[in-house]
Design a protein around this motif. Structure first.
Motif, PDB file in Angstrom:
ATOM      1  N   ALA A  64       0.805  -1.220   0.000  1.00  0.00           N
ATOM      2  CA  ALA A  64       0.000   0.000   0.000  1.00  0.00           C
ATOM      3  C   ALA A  64       0.837   1.269   0.000  1.00  0.00           C
ATOM      4  O   ALA A  64       0.383   2.317  -0.441  1.00  0.00           O
ATOM      5  CB  ALA A  64      -0.928  -0.022   1.217  1.00  0.00           C
ATOM      6  N   ASN A  65       2.069   1.187   0.489  1.00  0.00           N
ATOM      7  CA  ASN A  65       2.874   2.413   0.584  1.00  0.00           C
ATOM      8  C   ASN A  65       3.778   2.615  -0.625  1.00  0.00           C
ATOM      9  O   ASN A  65       4.499   3.594  -0.691  1.00  0.00           O
ATOM     10  CB  ASN A  65       3.748   2.376   1.847  1.00  0.00           C
ATOM     11  N   ARG A  66       3.758   1.679  -1.558  1.00  0.00           N
ATOM     12  CA  ARG A  66       4.724   1.741  -2.648  1.00  0.00           C
ATOM     13  C   ARG A  66       4.055   2.212  -3.934  1.00  0.00           C
ATOM     14  O   ARG A  66       3.735   1.426  -4.839  1.00  0.00           O
ATOM     15  CB  ARG A  66       5.386   0.375  -2.839  1.00  0.00           C
ATOM     16  N   GLY A  67       3.891   3.522  -4.032  1.00  0.00           N
ATOM     17  CA  GLY A  67       3.336   4.104  -5.254  1.00  0.00           C
ATOM     18  C   GLY A  67       4.211   3.815  -6.451  1.00  0.00           C
ATOM     19  O   GLY A  67       3.722   3.660  -7.575  1.00  0.00           O
ATOM     20  N   ASP A  68       5.525   3.708  -6.216  1.00  0.00           N
ATOM     21  CA  ASP A  68       6.438   3.487  -7.338  1.00  0.00           C
ATOM     22  C   ASP A  68       6.269   2.111  -7.971  1.00  0.00           C
ATOM     23  O   ASP A  68       6.750   1.879  -9.080  1.00  0.00           O
ATOM     24  CB  ASP A  68       7.888   3.667  -6.867  1.00  0.00           C
ATOM     25  N   HIS A  69       5.586   1.217  -7.281  1.00  0.00           N
ATOM     26  CA  HIS A  69       5.345  -0.111  -7.863  1.00  0.00           C
ATOM     27  C   HIS A  69       4.219  -0.103  -8.894  1.00  0.00           C
ATOM     28  O   HIS A  69       4.012  -1.108  -9.572  1.00  0.00           O
ATOM     29  CB  HIS A  69       4.983  -1.119  -6.763  1.00  0.00           C
ATOM     30  N   HIS A  70       3.504   1.006  -8.982  1.00  0.00           N
ATOM     31  CA  HIS A  70       2.322   1.023  -9.852  1.00  0.00           C
ATOM     32  C   HIS A  70       2.693   1.201 -11.329  1.00  0.00           C
ATOM     33  O   HIS A  70       2.054   1.957 -12.050  1.00  0.00           O
ATOM     34  CB  HIS A  70       1.363   2.139  -9.414  1.00  0.00           C
ATOM     35  N   ILE A 117       5.847   3.874 -16.926  1.00  0.00           N
ATOM     36  CA  ILE A 117       6.856   4.514 -16.068  1.00  0.00           C
ATOM     37  C   ILE A 117       6.249   5.076 -14.783  1.00  0.00           C
ATOM     38  O   ILE A 117       6.968   5.620 -13.943  1.00  0.00           O
ATOM     39  CB  ILE A 117       7.632   5.629 -16.815  1.00  0.00           C
ATOM     40  N   GLY A 118       4.932   4.958 -14.634  1.00  0.00           N
ATOM     41  CA  GLY A 118       4.302   5.364 -13.380  1.00  0.00           C
ATOM     42  C   GLY A 118       4.107   6.867 -13.253  1.00  0.00           C
ATOM     43  O   GLY A 118       3.932   7.370 -12.149  1.00  0.00           O
ATOM     44  N   GLN A 119       4.134   7.569 -14.366  1.00  0.00           N
ATOM     45  CA  GLN A 119       3.894   9.009 -14.312  1.00  0.00           C
ATOM     46  C   GLN A 119       2.542   9.281 -14.981  1.00  0.00           C
ATOM     47  O   GLN A 119       2.413   9.187 -16.207  1.00  0.00           O
ATOM     48  CB  GLN A 119       4.995   9.774 -15.052  1.00  0.00           C
ATOM     49  N   PRO A 120       1.521   9.606 -14.182  1.00  0.00           N
ATOM     50  CA  PRO A 120       0.226   9.933 -14.792  1.00  0.00           C
ATOM     51  C   PRO A 120       0.352  11.214 -15.617  1.00  0.00           C
ATOM     52  O   PRO A 120       0.991  12.176 -15.195  1.00  0.00           O
ATOM     53  CB  PRO A 120      -0.691  10.145 -13.588  1.00  0.00           C
ATOM     54  N   PRO A 158      -0.107  14.484  -2.570  1.00  0.00           N
ATOM     55  CA  PRO A 158      -0.854  13.225  -2.342  1.00  0.00           C
ATOM     56  C   PRO A 158      -2.151  13.419  -1.561  1.00  0.00           C
ATOM     57  O   PRO A 158      -3.181  12.854  -1.923  1.00  0.00           O
ATOM     58  CB  PRO A 158       0.137  12.372  -1.550  1.00  0.00           C
ATOM     59  N   VAL A 159      -2.091  14.210  -0.514  1.00  0.00           N
ATOM     60  CA  VAL A 159      -3.294  14.366   0.311  1.00  0.00           C
ATOM     61  C   VAL A 159      -4.379  15.108  -0.462  1.00  0.00           C
ATOM     62  O   VAL A 159      -5.563  14.749  -0.418  1.00  0.00           O
ATOM     63  CB  VAL A 159      -2.947  15.091   1.631  1.00  0.00           C
ATOM     64  N   ALA A 160      -3.974  16.123  -1.220  1.00  0.00           N
ATOM     65  CA  ALA A 160      -4.962  16.884  -2.000  1.00  0.00           C
ATOM     66  C   ALA A 160      -5.654  15.972  -3.007  1.00  0.00           C
ATOM     67  O   ALA A 160      -6.879  16.040  -3.201  1.00  0.00           O
ATOM     68  CB  ALA A 160      -4.266  18.043  -2.711  1.00  0.00           C
ATOM     69  N   VAL A 161      -4.871  15.111  -3.641  1.00  0.00           N
ATOM     70  CA  VAL A 161      -5.460  14.194  -4.623  1.00  0.00           C
ATOM     71  C   VAL A 161      -6.394  13.206  -3.933  1.00  0.00           C
ATOM     72  O   VAL A 161      -7.494  12.920  -4.416  1.00  0.00           O
ATOM     73  CB  VAL A 161      -4.343  13.444  -5.390  1.00  0.00           C
ATOM     74  N   ARG A 162      -5.960  12.734  -2.810  1.00  0.00           N
ATOM     75  CA  ARG A 162      -6.776  11.762  -2.100  1.00  0.00           C
ATOM     76  C   ARG A 162      -8.115  12.365  -1.692  1.00  0.00           C
ATOM     77  O   ARG A 162      -9.171  11.752  -1.861  1.00  0.00           O
ATOM     78  CB  ARG A 162      -6.018  11.280  -0.855  1.00  0.00           C
ATOM     79  N   ILE A 163      -8.064  13.584  -1.181  1.00  0.00           N
ATOM     80  CA  ILE A 163      -9.312  14.241  -0.755  1.00  0.00           C
ATOM     81  C   ILE A 163     -10.218  14.450  -1.968  1.00  0.00           C
ATOM     82  O   ILE A 163     -11.424  14.191  -1.918  1.00  0.00           O
ATOM     83  CB  ILE A 163      -8.991  15.588  -0.060  1.00  0.00           C
ATOM     84  N   ALA A 164      -9.615  14.879  -3.069  1.00  0.00           N
ATOM     85  CA  ALA A 164     -10.418  15.143  -4.271  1.00  0.00           C
ATOM     86  C   ALA A 164     -11.054  13.864  -4.801  1.00  0.00           C
ATOM     87  O   ALA A 164     -12.236  13.829  -5.165  1.00  0.00           O
ATOM     88  CB  ALA A 164      -9.535  15.784  -5.335  1.00  0.00           C
ATOM     89  N   ALA A 165     -10.242  12.794  -4.848  1.00  0.00           N
ATOM     90  CA  ALA A 165     -10.745  11.529  -5.385  1.00  0.00           C
ATOM     91  C   ALA A 165     -11.911  11.008  -4.558  1.00  0.00           C
ATOM     92  O   ALA A 165     -12.914  10.522  -5.088  1.00  0.00           O
ATOM     93  CB  ALA A 165      -9.616  10.500  -5.429  1.00  0.00           C
ATOM     94  N   ALA A 176      -4.456   7.345 -12.067  1.00  0.00           N
ATOM     95  CA  ALA A 176      -3.694   8.544 -11.709  1.00  0.00           C
ATOM     96  C   ALA A 176      -3.823   8.843 -10.217  1.00  0.00           C
ATOM     97  O   ALA A 176      -2.828   9.112  -9.539  1.00  0.00           O
ATOM     98  CB  ALA A 176      -4.197   9.728 -12.527  1.00  0.00           C
ATOM     99  N   SER A 177      -5.045   8.779  -9.714  1.00  0.00           N
ATOM    100  CA  SER A 177      -5.218   9.140  -8.298  1.00  0.00           C
ATOM    101  C   SER A 177      -4.520   8.127  -7.390  1.00  0.00           C
ATOM    102  O   SER A 177      -3.909   8.493  -6.389  1.00  0.00           O
ATOM    103  CB  SER A 177      -6.704   9.252  -7.947  1.00  0.00           C
ATOM    104  N   MET A 178      -4.607   6.839  -7.752  1.00  0.00           N
ATOM    105  CA  MET A 178      -3.932   5.826  -6.916  1.00  0.00           C
ATOM    106  C   MET A 178      -2.429   6.080  -6.867  1.00  0.00           C
ATOM    107  O   MET A 178      -1.780   5.892  -5.856  1.00  0.00           O
ATOM    108  CB  MET A 178      -4.223   4.427  -7.449  1.00  0.00           C
ATOM    109  N   ARG A 179      -1.893   6.504  -8.013  1.00  0.00           N
ATOM    110  CA  ARG A 179      -0.456   6.772  -8.064  1.00  0.00           C
ATOM    111  C   ARG A 179      -0.101   8.022  -7.255  1.00  0.00           C
ATOM    112  O   ARG A 179       0.805   8.006  -6.429  1.00  0.00           O
ATOM    113  CB  ARG A 179      -0.036   6.959  -9.531  1.00  0.00           C
TER     114      ARG A 179
END
Lengths: 701, 350
Positions: A52-58, A147-150, A228-235, A244-247
């Motif tokens: 769950a903490n590894r955004g770079d794995h996406h 490459i994991g860049q939305p 990250p927090v702003a995206v999470r709140i928006a999503a 994109a939001s998960m990343r």
């Protein structure tokens, strides 16, 4: 995340031919493979559960880096074409602080669009479930996967005025992609907007009004990084969870912003698009985070004896740069690579990297040298619990686990008996299920549900118990909301003792059966209790289930003057409410605190050497008078006459003048009462009792 | 027997004939009892013979005495034999009449059972109790601080997605894990080390209930905090526990990386039967207590370290009993409990 092993091989030179060994490797580095699907052509699709903490794995490249960190296999970075930021494609203003980096590139299509994606790319998009009609959108989506860049694409001809990355205003709305109607965008959500419309919810999803299609000739290609927090709140606010939001929620890679733009240029130019201009109005300028670690502390923490070289090599494999601080004391400054800045923040995070490189199975395992054995009250209570359970299980009871809550349906049924008490619940504010909207304040309701449900399954004989807790609203409680009462409840319905094939009838589970069971439970704990029947009109009990029992067929369980439980038959009105027929369920509830009570002293009395002398006395009991009252009186009368034991109290069921005739059997020890005196002593006890209880209406039969 | 024994003849031969005639009319053990009185009692012929021996001359007395005693023995023997014959006949008759059908199922008040999860839980408590772990309980209604913030899960952390929460009034919640008990213990025990606790209990997740999701289920967590506790100790304790539960002759065990916000490094333990390699099931999640947890609870992570773990007791139970879904075990369906406690025999292979 689903990945194609064939496609993965484009990003890392896989040097393992066995799929099962490759899967074992995946799992050893934290990429848990939930499923594998062999495909024609030698490909295998893996469904991978990511940490769950590894955004770079996406992304494929992220997974490739993880594998490479362990194995050293060569990374094959996708091709890029450099982008020179500086020309302005369209005026853009970055107002939102949560926009951490932003690039915008303008492309125009020259001639006819050419396909730039191959079959592997198509499969990658297909597995991710994000195949679009417009090729430029597919390119954008692919960059996110590989490459994991939305990134995001706007149809430049649909953009009106400058691009603004700003906070949304009160009352603004937008129509996210694939939605027919606008949604209200919560105030202060980061949005990408032109002069008229919101074009995208930053880091989450684009909007319909600037969506490219097959006829699009000019595009604005966005590669950015959002908080990250702003995206999470928006999503969450707009109810959209996208790739994109998960990343972004897990923290994006600041250097990937440029990489995304450059990968896009490579793919778009292959497809016939020409870069016209590009700008980077917000650039990530923060230096790489640096963490100091000590080799000695690392080895102490892990219980290992790793060398400096082993540690630094492990870290460098994952992109960390470790530099000795002074070359002698084993301390290092470790620079965190940009793709790990969100989850690696302190030494223990680096220890984890070293462990992963080494493999957790290869780390030492040592039992601590000192392990004192506990002898706590909790263990003692557990032993008591076990003794109680042995009694219950031996009598055919099953332990059940029932939810800690119930719903309105139960409250309505309880309300048929007592509306005000039925209101007395703690409510769950956000329950997803109606059946879990109230914390239970009693266990009777769920026991009745059990009786009903099992009855419907032709399972009429119920014997169940549960160690649970009920929640009693109380503003004076420590948490200002409720007290949690820990209880043991025992319920029975139907047959208590089954019929024999040889004509012995079954015995129903009645309140005497339940009382006998409760007595065994307390005997198992060496606790002497009284069962005190209270007047039918009494409503003083603090026990939550008391009011749900039959007023004329219930008793309180008292230990040392404290009410610790209740026992009785279920209130007939509740049986109507639950539509339970043909059975009279019985119930006992005991506060679990009794597990910690001091045992009542007990002593062994050897059996008398001679046969006991026995006499019976029969009384006609007045209505609603407890036989125990007579027992106490007889006991009182006989107490001074030697060692006297009352061995039997039974209800003869002989009805005389509408009253029960109850026979009390008195047993005397030869050593205490002479045979010649037995009749006299018995008569004296009878007279004493009659005199004492005459006003209650007790008479001799 | 209708006729009482006739007067006893004094001559031995007549006595025997008379005895046999009487025996032939005897039908019950009670009849034989009457005959024993008549033929061996005070007024019987043989008794008379014995009584009259004194009247005989000494030279004949010995021979007559031997004959009389022999006669009495013969009478006793024939009566006993007759009695035994009657008993045998009665028993034979009753055996014939008392046939019962033993294809009927046995009839004993059935025993119940602890919840299968309790059995697993108790087993784990026993194992950990042997190395000094104490059982600690805690409330189910908790604060967000103990459920999230103290466990390194700040507001808007993605980990909060993993455990959607039942919210109550007063900004309280139903605990989504029993780690709250560890937080409470760290709060209450500050300064008193070691802390070695296990905290089995009920937890809640606000999810739509289906075959694989429960709103209420059980966890089994533990923690060891002291000075000098290492990751190797964590592995040592977990190896001990796992090898106490699983026979390593039959099971493979592996460690793998995991992520939990409140531990770092975090690991999982998988087991798989050796006869079905690759069918790994995660049974333990664990890790070193995150320094942020210590800091927020006023412990100095440079002084104190520890590890925490959680056992997948549902999965262990499922392995033991072959249960594929936990949901029926939380619905009070006693047929399920009976089925698990009193399993049916599978037909043996021929």
């Amino acid at each position: 995340m689903k990945i194609s092993l064939k496609a993965l091989n484009r990003y890392i030179a896989i040097q393992e031919s066995s799929t099962s060994r490759l899967i074992a490797l995946f799992e050893d580095v934290g990429l848990e493979v939930k499923r594998q699907e062999p495909k024609p052509g030698g490909d295998t699709i893996l469904t991978v559960e990511l940490l769950a903490n590894r955004g770079d794995h996406h992304s494929y490249l992220g997974i490739a880096h993880e594998i490479s960190g362990r194995t050293g296999w060569t990374i094959k970075a996708p091709e890029t074409t450099a982008v020179s930021f500086g020309t302005v494609p369209v005026p853009s203003v970055i107002e939102a602080q949560g926009c951490l980096a932003y690039t915008l590139s303008r492309y125009s299509l020259k001639g006819v669009a050419k396909g730039s994606l191959d079959s592997d790319h198509a499969r990658m998009l297909e597995m991710a479930g994000i195949v679009a009609k417009a090729d430029v959108v597919n390119i954008s989506n692919l960059i996110g996967i590989e490459i994991g860049q939305p990134t995001h694409v706007f149809d430049a001809d649909k953009v009106d005025g400058p691009i603004r990355v700003r906070a949304s205003r009160p009352g603004e709305s937008a129509t996210p992609l694939f939605q027919a109607t606008p949604v209200t965008v919560p105030e202060n959500t980061i949005v990408i907007a032109d002069d008229k419309n919101i074009l995208a919810i930053a880091g989450v999803i684009g909007c319909e009004n600037a969506k490219p299609d097959e006829n699009t000739k000019h595009i604005l290609f966005e590669s950015a990084l959002f908080d990250p927090v702003a995206v999470r709140i928006a999503a969450r606010a707009i109810g959209a969870q996208t790739h994109a939001s998960m990343r972004f929620e897990r923290g994006g890679d600041p250097t990937a912003v440029t990489a995304g733009a450059e990968r896009a240029r490579h793919l778009l130019e292959k497809a016939g698009w020409i870069l016209e201009s590009a700008e980077a109005p917000r650039v990530w300028t923060h230096p790489a985070p640096r963490i100091e670690i000590s080799l000695q502390q690392l080895n102490t923490y892990l219980g290992t004896e790793m060398s400096a070289k082993e540690v630094t090599n492990a870290l460098s494999g994952y992109g960390f740069i470790a530099q000795s601080k002074n070359g002698t004391d084993g301390t290092y400054d470790v620079d965190v690579p940009s793709h790990r800045i969100w989850d690696v923040k302190q030494p223990c995070d680096l220890y984890e990297e070293v462990c992963r490189k080494k493999g957790y199975g290869n780390l030492p395992s040592t039992m601590p040298s000192s392990m004192p054995i506990g002898n706590s009250p909790a263990i003692a209570e557990l032993e008591r619990k076990k003794k109680i359970e042995e009694q219950l299980v031996g009598q055919g009871f099953y332990e059940v686990f029932i939810d800690g809550f119930y719903g309105e349906a139960q409250r309505i049924k309880m309300g048929r008996l007592d509306k005000s008490r039925a209101q007395n619940h703690v409510a769950v504010i956000n329950s997803q299920e109606r059946s879990s909207s109230l914390l239970k304040n009693n266990a009777v309701a769920q026991f009745l549900d059990m009786v009903k449900v099992n009855g419907n399954m032709r399972k009429g004989n119920i014997k169940a118990y549960e160690w649970t807790r009920v929640f009693i609203p109380d503003t004076k409680a420590e948490n200002s909301l409720c007290n949690e009462r820990r209880i043991l409840w025992i319920g029975a319905s139907g047959e208590a003792i089954p019929a024999s094939w040889a004509n012995d009838p079954a015995r129903p589970a009645d309140v005497y059966y339940m009382k006998g069971l409760a007595e065994r439970v307390f005997n198992a704990c060496s606790l002497q209790v009284d069962f005190q029947q209270v007047a039918r009109s009494d409503r003083t009990s603090a026990l939550p289930s008391d009011w749900m029992l039959h007023p004329a067929r219930k008793a309180r369980i008292v230990h040392d003057k404290n009410v610790i439980g209740v026992i009785g038959e279920i209130h007939p009105r509740l049986l109507y409410a639950w539509d339970i027929k043909d059975t009279r369920p019985v119930y006992a509830e005991i506060e679990s605190s009794f597990l910690g009570l001091k045992p009542t002293p007990q002593t062994y009395l050897p059996p008398p050497a001679t046969l006991p002398l026995m006499r019976d006395i029969c009384f006609l009991m007045p209505p609603e008078m407890n036989a125990q009252k007579v027992v106490h009186s007889l006991d009182e009368a006989l107490g001074g006459a030697g060692e006297v034991t009352i061995v039997n109290v039974y209800n003869s069921k002989v009805q005389t003048e509408g009253r029960d005739a109850v026979t009390f059997s008195l047993t005397y020890d030869h050593g205490r009462v002479k045979a010649a005196d037995v009749n006299k002593v018995t008569e004296q006890a009878a007279e004493y009792t009659l005199k004492k209880l005459r006003n209650d209406g007790l008479t001799r039969r | 027997m209708n006729n009482q024994p006739t007067n006893v003849a004094k001559r031995p031969h007549e006595l025997i004939l008379k005895l046999r005639e009487d025996i032939s009319r005897a039908a019950t053990v009670e009849d034989i009892g009457v005959l024993k009185g008549a033929h061996l009692g005070k007024k019987s012929g043989v008794k008379t013979l014995l009584n009259d021996l004194g009247k005989l001359p000494p030279d004949k007395r010995k021979a007559e005495a031997e004959a009389a005693n022999k006669l009495r023995a013969q009478i006793e023997e024939e009566l006993d034999a007759a009695e035994q014959q009657i008993i045998d006949q009665q028993v034979d008759r009753s055996i014939r009449s008392e046939w019962i059908d033993l294809s009927f199922p046995g009839k004993l008040a059935p025993t119940g059972a602890r919840h299968p999860l309790t059995e697993v839980e108790r087993h784990c408590i026993d194992i950990l109790g042997k190395i000094g772990f104490d059982v600690v309980d805690g409330p189910e209604v908790e604060t967000p601080f103990r459920n999230f913030d103290a466990l390194n899960i700040p507001k808007h952390h993605p980990a909060r997605d993993m455990q959607d929460t039942f919210w109550l009034e007063n900004s309280l919640l139903l605990r989504s894990h029993t780690s709250t008990v560890q937080v409470r213990t760290l709060e209450e025990q500050r300064g008193r080390l070691p802390i070695k606790i296990i905290s089995p209990g009920r937890v809640y997740r606000n999810e739509a209930v289906d075959a694989t999701h429960l709103a209420c289920f059980h966890q089994f967590e533990g923690m060891w905090v002291d000075r000098g506790v290492t990751f190797a100790h964590l592995k040592g304790v977990l190896d001990y526990v796992v090898s106490s539960i699983y026979d390593l002759k039959d099971w493979d065990v592996r460690y793998k990386p995991k992520y939990y916000p409140y531990t770092e490094p975090s690991i999982g333990i998988d087991v798989a039967p050796k006869d079905t390699p690759g069918s790994w099931i995660t049974i333990v999640g664990a890790g070193m207590v995150h320094p942020n947890v210590f800091k927020v609870l006023n412990y100095d992570p440079n002084e104190v370290s520890g590890f925490a773990f959680g056992f997948g007791i549902s999965r262990m139970m499922a392995q033991v009993h072959g249960v594929s879904s936990m949901k029926p075990l939380y619905e009070g369906d006693l047929r399920v409990h009976e089925g698990i406690a009193h399993k049916k025999y599978r037909k043996l292979e021929p």
